[in-house]
Design a protein around this motif. Sequence first.
Motif, mmCIF file in Angstrom:
data_model
loop_
_atom_site.group_PDB
_atom_site.id
_atom_site.type_symbol
_atom_site.label_atom_id
_atom_site.label_comp_id
_atom_site.label_asym_id
_atom_site.label_seq_id
_atom_site.Cartn_x
_atom_site.Cartn_y
_atom_site.Cartn_z
ATOM 1 N N ALA A 297 -22.333 -4.974 -15.602
ATOM 2 C CA ALA A 297 -21.166 -4.849 -14.718
ATOM 3 C C ALA A 297 -21.443 -5.445 -13.346
ATOM 4 O O ALA A 297 -22.574 -5.410 -12.841
ATOM 5 C CB ALA A 297 -20.778 -3.382 -14.577
ATOM 6 N N ASP A 298 -20.387 -5.996 -12.732
ATOM 7 C CA ASP A 298 -20.528 -6.636 -11.427
ATOM 8 C C ASP A 298 -20.894 -5.651 -10.328
ATOM 9 O O ASP A 298 -21.486 -6.033 -9.320
ATOM 10 C CB ASP A 298 -19.222 -7.358 -11.057
ATOM 11 C CG ASP A 298 -18.942 -8.546 -11.966
ATOM 12 O OD1 ASP A 298 -19.916 -9.086 -12.530
ATOM 13 O OD2 ASP A 298 -17.764 -8.920 -12.119
ATOM 14 N N HIS A 299 -20.525 -4.382 -10.518
ATOM 15 C CA HIS A 299 -20.782 -3.418 -9.450
ATOM 16 C C HIS A 299 -22.222 -2.892 -9.441
ATOM 17 O O HIS A 299 -22.604 -2.159 -8.540
ATOM 18 C CB HIS A 299 -19.813 -2.226 -9.550
ATOM 19 C CG HIS A 299 -20.002 -1.400 -10.789
ATOM 20 N ND1 HIS A 299 -19.315 -1.652 -11.959
ATOM 21 C CD2 HIS A 299 -20.798 -0.329 -11.046
ATOM 22 C CE1 HIS A 299 -19.673 -0.763 -12.871
ATOM 23 N NE2 HIS A 299 -20.576 0.048 -12.342
ATOM 24 N N PHE A 300 -23.028 -3.274 -10.445
ATOM 25 C CA PHE A 300 -24.429 -2.870 -10.436
ATOM 26 C C PHE A 300 -25.165 -3.587 -9.302
ATOM 27 O O PHE A 300 -24.938 -4.776 -9.049
ATOM 28 C CB PHE A 300 -25.110 -3.198 -11.759
ATOM 29 C CG PHE A 300 -24.722 -2.299 -12.902
ATOM 30 C CD1 PHE A 300 -24.092 -1.095 -12.671
ATOM 31 C CD2 PHE A 300 -25.002 -2.650 -14.208
ATOM 32 C CE1 PHE A 300 -23.727 -0.258 -13.721
ATOM 33 C CE2 PHE A 300 -24.651 -1.837 -15.275
ATOM 34 C CZ PHE A 300 -24.004 -0.635 -15.017
ATOM 35 N N GLY B 219 -33.573 -1.870 -5.236
ATOM 36 C CA GLY B 219 -34.286 -0.708 -5.721
ATOM 37 C C GLY B 219 -33.434 0.548 -5.728
ATOM 38 O O GLY B 219 -32.500 0.686 -4.933
ATOM 39 N N ILE B 220 -33.733 1.433 -6.655
ATOM 40 C CA ILE B 220 -33.117 2.748 -6.693
ATOM 41 C C ILE B 220 -34.229 3.786 -6.760
ATOM 42 O O ILE B 220 -35.341 3.506 -7.218
ATOM 43 C CB ILE B 220 -32.163 2.908 -7.889
ATOM 44 C CG1 ILE B 220 -32.904 2.648 -9.212
ATOM 45 C CG2 ILE B 220 -30.969 1.962 -7.755
ATOM 46 C CD1 ILE B 220 -32.049 2.918 -10.438
ATOM 47 N N ILE B 221 -33.934 4.988 -6.294
ATOM 48 C CA ILE B 221 -34.918 6.065 -6.222
ATOM 49 C C ILE B 221 -34.480 7.206 -7.120
ATOM 50 O O ILE B 221 -33.333 7.660 -7.055
ATOM 51 C CB ILE B 221 -35.097 6.576 -4.779
ATOM 52 C CG1 ILE B 221 -35.412 5.421 -3.830
ATOM 53 C CG2 ILE B 221 -36.203 7.629 -4.722
ATOM 54 C CD1 ILE B 221 -36.717 4.745 -4.080
ATOM 55 N N SER B 222 -35.389 7.669 -7.975
ATOM 56 C CA SER B 222 -35.091 8.791 -8.855
ATOM 57 C C SER B 222 -35.231 10.103 -8.085
ATOM 58 O O SER B 222 -35.775 10.124 -6.970
ATOM 59 C CB SER B 222 -36.049 8.789 -10.041
ATOM 60 O OG SER B 222 -37.326 9.280 -9.658
ATOM 61 N N GLU C 90 -39.322 8.222 -7.639
ATOM 62 C CA GLU C 90 -39.848 7.073 -8.369
ATOM 63 C C GLU C 90 -38.939 5.881 -8.092
ATOM 64 O O GLU C 90 -37.712 6.004 -8.116
ATOM 65 C CB GLU C 90 -39.879 7.378 -9.867
ATOM 66 C CG GLU C 90 -40.726 8.584 -10.222
ATOM 67 C CD GLU C 90 -40.382 9.140 -11.589
ATOM 68 O OE1 GLU C 90 -41.313 9.475 -12.335
ATOM 69 O OE2 GLU C 90 -39.179 9.245 -11.897
ATOM 70 N N GLU C 91 -39.551 4.722 -7.862
ATOM 71 C CA GLU C 91 -38.781 3.527 -7.521
ATOM 72 C C GLU C 91 -38.551 2.660 -8.757
ATOM 73 O O GLU C 91 -39.473 2.397 -9.522
ATOM 74 C CB GLU C 91 -39.512 2.711 -6.452
ATOM 75 C CG GLU C 91 -39.620 3.399 -5.106
ATOM 76 C CD GLU C 91 -40.208 2.499 -4.047
ATOM 77 O OE1 GLU C 91 -39.470 1.664 -3.493
ATOM 78 O OE2 GLU C 91 -41.429 2.621 -3.785
ATOM 79 N N ALA D 212 -39.655 0.036 -13.723
ATOM 80 C CA ALA D 212 -40.343 0.640 -12.584
ATOM 81 C C ALA D 212 -40.819 -0.447 -11.630
ATOM 82 O O ALA D 212 -41.240 -1.523 -12.058
ATOM 83 C CB ALA D 212 -41.521 1.479 -13.064
ATOM 84 N N LYS D 213 -40.731 -0.152 -10.342
ATOM 85 C CA LYS D 213 -41.167 -1.129 -9.344
ATOM 86 C C LYS D 213 -42.674 -1.289 -9.368
ATOM 87 O O LYS D 213 -43.206 -2.381 -9.093
ATOM 88 C CB LYS D 213 -40.700 -0.691 -7.955
ATOM 89 C CG LYS D 213 -40.934 -1.729 -6.870
ATOM 90 C CD LYS D 213 -40.335 -1.288 -5.542
ATOM 91 C CE LYS D 213 -40.538 -2.354 -4.468
ATOM 92 N NZ LYS D 213 -39.947 -1.932 -3.167
ATOM 93 N N LYS D 214 -43.376 -0.234 -9.729
ATOM 94 C CA LYS D 214 -44.838 -0.255 -9.749
ATOM 95 C C LYS D 214 -45.332 -0.267 -11.187
ATOM 96 O O LYS D 214 -44.851 0.496 -12.041
ATOM 97 C CB LYS D 214 -45.395 0.970 -9.022
ATOM 98 C CG LYS D 214 -46.889 0.917 -8.747
ATOM 99 C CD LYS D 214 -47.305 2.099 -7.886
ATOM 100 C CE LYS D 214 -48.770 2.002 -7.483
ATOM 101 N NZ LYS D 214 -49.171 3.149 -6.626
#
Length: 308
Positions: free
Chosen positions: A217-220, A225-228, A232-233, A247-249
Amino acid sequence: ARIQKKLNRLRSFGLGTSTTPVQNASEKTKQLRTRGTYGSELWLRLDSPHLIFQKLGFTPDRYVLNLQKNSMSDVSRIKQYLGREARSLIWALPPVVHDGALPPLKKTIKTLIRSGFRSFQVAHLSQADMFDGENVYLFGDYSLNLLNSQALLMAQAQGLRGLQCCIEADRDCLARAVTGFRQAMAQPAKNNRQDHGAQLGMTVFGSPPLFTSRIAADHFAYGRGIISPKNEEFIIEKKGGYTQTRAKKSFSLLPYRYELEAIGINYVVVDLTGLKLGRKELQDIGYRIANKGKLYRLPTFNYLGTLE
């Protein structure tokens, strides 16, 4: 002393208490460790073939190359560069294939087979149907989520030669799954021939996609980054018309490679897909594979914890 401590730990969750294939593997691993070598194969998974043509400081036993458009243009170069070893290269099918992309994918697979490639990795079991009647070797990706011995047995019954265990498994869960699978496969078959079954593998390094969705979707917020709730990144990425979250790491089970061998893992996969890799990053990965140098510790995912 360290070896005995490791074996005692394995016995605490049911290994080393009987003459099972896993116990034999632990004894073999102890001998290998004494010689300072590994008994498991090292597989290197890549997004692009360009790393195949570079000197990495370590030599993988097999390459696993994601099957995508930018890889196909290098097929001839791969064959020429690897020579006879090219036949061991495994082409990994994408986790999601939209209906419109299915005919081109089948055509690409036939082209690779005609070019002499015989090894492919499926992301889910239904993809095995694309190889009906073909003389190929099929392997299972970690995305099959094979978490117990019955799942492993079911996947092997579909004709897969190699199976990656679920990366979400903790150490206890993994040991039970492998032990149960090996014991079942060691039972005498109807023709009185013993078959120990498919090779078992494990992704032990990287930042593999943890979630894959057909929706793009375009709105993603792609690339952000997002944080849980546990701080967690993660990164959301758009790829091939679908969405993946990784996961970022990176995580790493490379320090536990001997232990994985003792459990019964035949090959370990170092997954470099989705990572930004410069000379320093590749050097660090080489050190981690060789278990040398002073490097910061990476997360171990669920391996040292408990799968809930």
